[in-house]
Design a protein around this motif. Structure first.
Motif, PDB file in Angstrom:
ATOM      1  N   ALA A   1      42.538  49.624  40.547  1.00 46.56           N
ATOM      2  CA  ALA A   1      41.620  50.737  40.405  1.00 46.56           C
ATOM      3  C   ALA A   1      40.796  50.579  39.138  1.00 46.56           C
ATOM      4  O   ALA A   1      41.353  50.400  38.051  1.00 46.56           O
ATOM      5  N   ALA A   2      39.500  50.647  39.286  1.00 41.45           N
ATOM      6  CA  ALA A   2      38.585  50.580  38.156  1.00 41.45           C
ATOM      7  C   ALA A   2      38.174  51.987  37.746  1.00 41.45           C
ATOM      8  O   ALA A   2      37.928  52.842  38.592  1.00 41.45           O
ATOM      9  N   SER A   3      38.092  52.210  36.457  1.00 46.04           N
ATOM     10  CA  SER A   3      37.664  53.500  35.937  1.00 46.04           C
ATOM     11  C   SER A   3      36.795  53.281  34.708  1.00 46.04           C
ATOM     12  O   SER A   3      36.733  52.187  34.157  1.00 46.04           O
ATOM     13  N   GLY A   4      36.145  54.335  34.277  1.00 46.69           N
ATOM     14  CA  GLY A   4      35.240  54.239  33.151  1.00 46.69           C
ATOM     15  C   GLY A   4      33.820  54.024  33.623  1.00 46.69           C
ATOM     16  O   GLY A   4      33.325  54.751  34.480  1.00 46.69           O
ATOM     17  N   SER A   5      33.167  53.010  33.085  1.00 42.48           N
ATOM     18  CA  SER A   5      31.771  52.714  33.417  1.00 42.48           C
ATOM     19  C   SER A   5      31.700  51.898  34.699  1.00 42.48           C
ATOM     20  O   SER A   5      31.379  50.702  34.689  1.00 42.48           O
ATOM     21  N   THR A   6      31.984  52.548  35.803  1.00 39.49           N
ATOM     22  CA  THR A   6      32.100  51.843  37.074  1.00 39.49           C
ATOM     23  C   THR A   6      30.755  51.561  37.736  1.00 39.49           C
ATOM     24  O   THR A   6      30.679  50.692  38.605  1.00 39.49           O
ATOM     25  N   ILE A   7      29.724  52.286  37.362  1.00 41.22           N
ATOM     26  CA  ILE A   7      28.409  51.982  37.906  1.00 41.22           C
ATOM     27  C   ILE A   7      27.977  50.620  37.402  1.00 41.22           C
ATOM     28  O   ILE A   7      27.982  50.354  36.205  1.00 41.22           O
ATOM     29  N   GLY A   8      27.605  49.760  38.307  1.00 39.74           N
ATOM     30  CA  GLY A   8      27.229  48.402  37.958  1.00 39.74           C
ATOM     31  C   GLY A   8      28.258  47.355  38.324  1.00 39.74           C
ATOM     32  O   GLY A   8      28.014  46.161  38.123  1.00 39.74           O
ATOM     33  N   ILE A   9      29.400  47.759  38.851  1.00 37.87           N
ATOM     34  CA  ILE A   9      30.402  46.798  39.301  1.00 37.87           C
ATOM     35  C   ILE A   9      29.841  45.992  40.463  1.00 37.87           C
ATOM     36  O   ILE A   9      29.233  46.539  41.378  1.00 37.87           O
ATOM     37  N   GLY A  10      30.051  44.702  40.416  1.00 38.72           N
ATOM     38  CA  GLY A  10      29.611  43.818  41.482  1.00 38.72           C
ATOM     39  C   GLY A  10      30.780  43.367  42.328  1.00 38.72           C
ATOM     40  O   GLY A  10      31.359  44.136  43.089  1.00 38.72           O
ATOM     41  N   ALA A  11      31.145  42.105  42.178  1.00 35.94           N
ATOM     42  CA  ALA A  11      32.269  41.569  42.921  1.00 35.94           C
ATOM     43  C   ALA A  11      33.591  42.071  42.352  1.00 35.94           C
ATOM     44  O   ALA A  11      33.702  42.415  41.176  1.00 35.94           O
ATOM     45  N   MET A  12      34.596  42.107  43.199  1.00 39.08           N
ATOM     46  CA  MET A  12      35.950  42.421  42.796  1.00 39.08           C
ATOM     47  C   MET A  12      36.869  41.425  43.490  1.00 39.08           C
ATOM     48  O   MET A  12      36.520  40.865  44.532  1.00 39.08           O
ATOM     49  N   GLY A  13      38.032  41.214  42.921  1.00 42.51           N
ATOM     50  CA  GLY A  13      38.948  40.296  43.567  1.00 42.51           C
ATOM     51  C   GLY A  13      40.192  40.037  42.746  1.00 42.51           C
ATOM     52  O   GLY A  13      40.524  40.804  41.831  1.00 42.51           O
ATOM     53  N   TRP A  14      40.846  38.948  43.096  1.00 42.12           N
ATOM     54  CA  TRP A  14      42.142  38.627  42.523  1.00 42.12           C
ATOM     55  C   TRP A  14      42.258  37.153  42.195  1.00 42.12           C
ATOM     56  O   TRP A  14      41.865  36.286  42.993  1.00 42.12           O
ATOM     57  N   TYR A  15      42.772  36.872  41.015  1.00 43.49           N
ATOM     58  CA  TYR A  15      43.269  35.568  40.629  1.00 43.49           C
ATOM     59  C   TYR A  15      44.786  35.653  40.490  1.00 43.49           C
ATOM     60  O   TYR A  15      45.354  36.747  40.429  1.00 43.49           O
ATOM     61  N   ARG A  16      45.414  34.493  40.427  1.00 49.85           N
ATOM     62  CA  ARG A  16      46.833  34.473  40.130  1.00 49.85           C
ATOM     63  C   ARG A  16      47.140  33.303  39.214  1.00 49.85           C
ATOM     64  O   ARG A  16      46.421  32.307  39.188  1.00 49.85           O
ATOM     65  N   GLN A  17      48.234  33.431  38.470  1.00 51.85           N
ATOM     66  CA  GLN A  17      48.661  32.382  37.566  1.00 51.85           C
ATOM     67  C   GLN A  17      50.176  32.289  37.592  1.00 51.85           C
ATOM     68  O   GLN A  17      50.871  33.230  37.200  1.00 51.85           O
ATOM     69  N   ALA A  18      50.660  31.158  38.049  1.00 55.46           N
ATOM     70  CA  ALA A  18      52.086  30.888  38.021  1.00 55.46           C
ATOM     71  C   ALA A  18      52.478  30.329  36.656  1.00 55.46           C
ATOM     72  O   ALA A  18      51.645  29.801  35.914  1.00 55.46           O
ATOM     73  N   LEU A  19      53.742  30.436  36.335  1.00 57.90           N
ATOM     74  CA  LEU A  19      54.237  29.971  35.047  1.00 57.90           C
ATOM     75  C   LEU A  19      53.926  28.499  34.857  1.00 57.90           C
ATOM     76  O   LEU A  19      54.272  27.666  35.699  1.00 57.90           O
ATOM     77  N   GLY A  20      53.268  28.179  33.762  1.00 52.21           N
ATOM     78  CA  GLY A  20      52.951  26.804  33.441  1.00 52.21           C
ATOM     79  C   GLY A  20      51.782  26.214  34.195  1.00 52.21           C
ATOM     80  O   GLY A  20      51.514  25.014  34.059  1.00 52.21           O
ATOM     81  N   LYS A  21      51.078  27.019  34.974  1.00 52.52           N
ATOM     82  CA  LYS A  21      49.961  26.531  35.763  1.00 52.52           C
ATOM     83  C   LYS A  21      48.679  27.258  35.386  1.00 52.52           C
ATOM     84  O   LYS A  21      48.696  28.289  34.722  1.00 52.52           O
ATOM     85  N   GLN A  22      47.559  26.699  35.813  1.00 52.30           N
ATOM     86  CA  GLN A  22      46.269  27.314  35.551  1.00 52.30           C
ATOM     87  C   GLN A  22      46.025  28.500  36.481  1.00 52.30           C
ATOM     88  O   GLN A  22      46.556  28.559  37.592  1.00 52.30           O
TER      89      GLN A  22
END
Length: 117
Positions: free
Chosen positions: A23-44
Motif C-alpha cells: 500500500a502506497a500512501s502520502g504523495s501518491t499522485i504521480g505514481i507510475g509503475a508498481m511491482g515487486w523485486y525479491r532478494q534471496a540471501l547472498g544473491k542479487q
C-alpha cells in the motif's frame, strides 16, 4: 514523500499460496509503475513482476504461471498472488514504485517469504 508498506509474507510449506500486498500512501499522485523485486540471501535483487498504469505487465520467467500481479489504482495498492510456492522462492520481497517526481524507484522495507518443509 511516498510511503510503501508491504504485508503478507510468512513461513509456509512448498505448494502453499500467499498474497503479498503493498500500500502506497502520502504523495501518491504521480505514481507510475508498481511491482515487486525479491532478494534471496547472498544473491542479487531480481525483478519478479511489474505493472504499468495501463495494466501492462512484465513477469519473470521463473514465476510465469505461478505468480500474478494486480493493482488497485484507487487504493494505490499492488498485490502479488503467489501460488505453488517453491523453496527457491524464499527471499525478501520488496515493493517498488516509480513516480514522476523522482529519478529512481522507491522501495518498501520488504516482507520475508520463507518456503520450507
Amino acid at each position: 514523500q511516498v510511503q510503501l508498506v508491504e504485508s503478507g509474507g510468512g513461513l509456509v510449506q512448498p505448494g502453499v499460496s500467499l498474497r503479498l500486498s503493498c500500500a502506497a500512501s502520502g504523495s501518491t499522485i504521480g505514481i507510475g509503475a508498481m511491482g515487486w523485486y525479491r532478494q534471496a540471501l547472498g544473491k542479487q535483487r531480481e525483478l519478479v513482476v511489474g505493472i504499468t498504469t495501463a495494466g501492462s505487465t512484465n513477469v519473470a520467467d521463473f514465476v510465469k504461471g505461478r505468480f500474478t500481479i494486480s493493482r488497485d489504482s484507487v487504493k494505490n495498492t499492488v498485490y502479488l498472488q503467489m501460488n505453488s510456492l517453491k523453496p527457491e522462492d524464499t527471499a525478501v520481497y520488496y515493493c517498488y514504485i516509480t513516480h514522476r517526481v523522482y529519478g529512481m524507484p522507491l522501495w518498501g522495507n520488504g516482507t520475508l517469504v520463507t518456503v520450507s518443509s
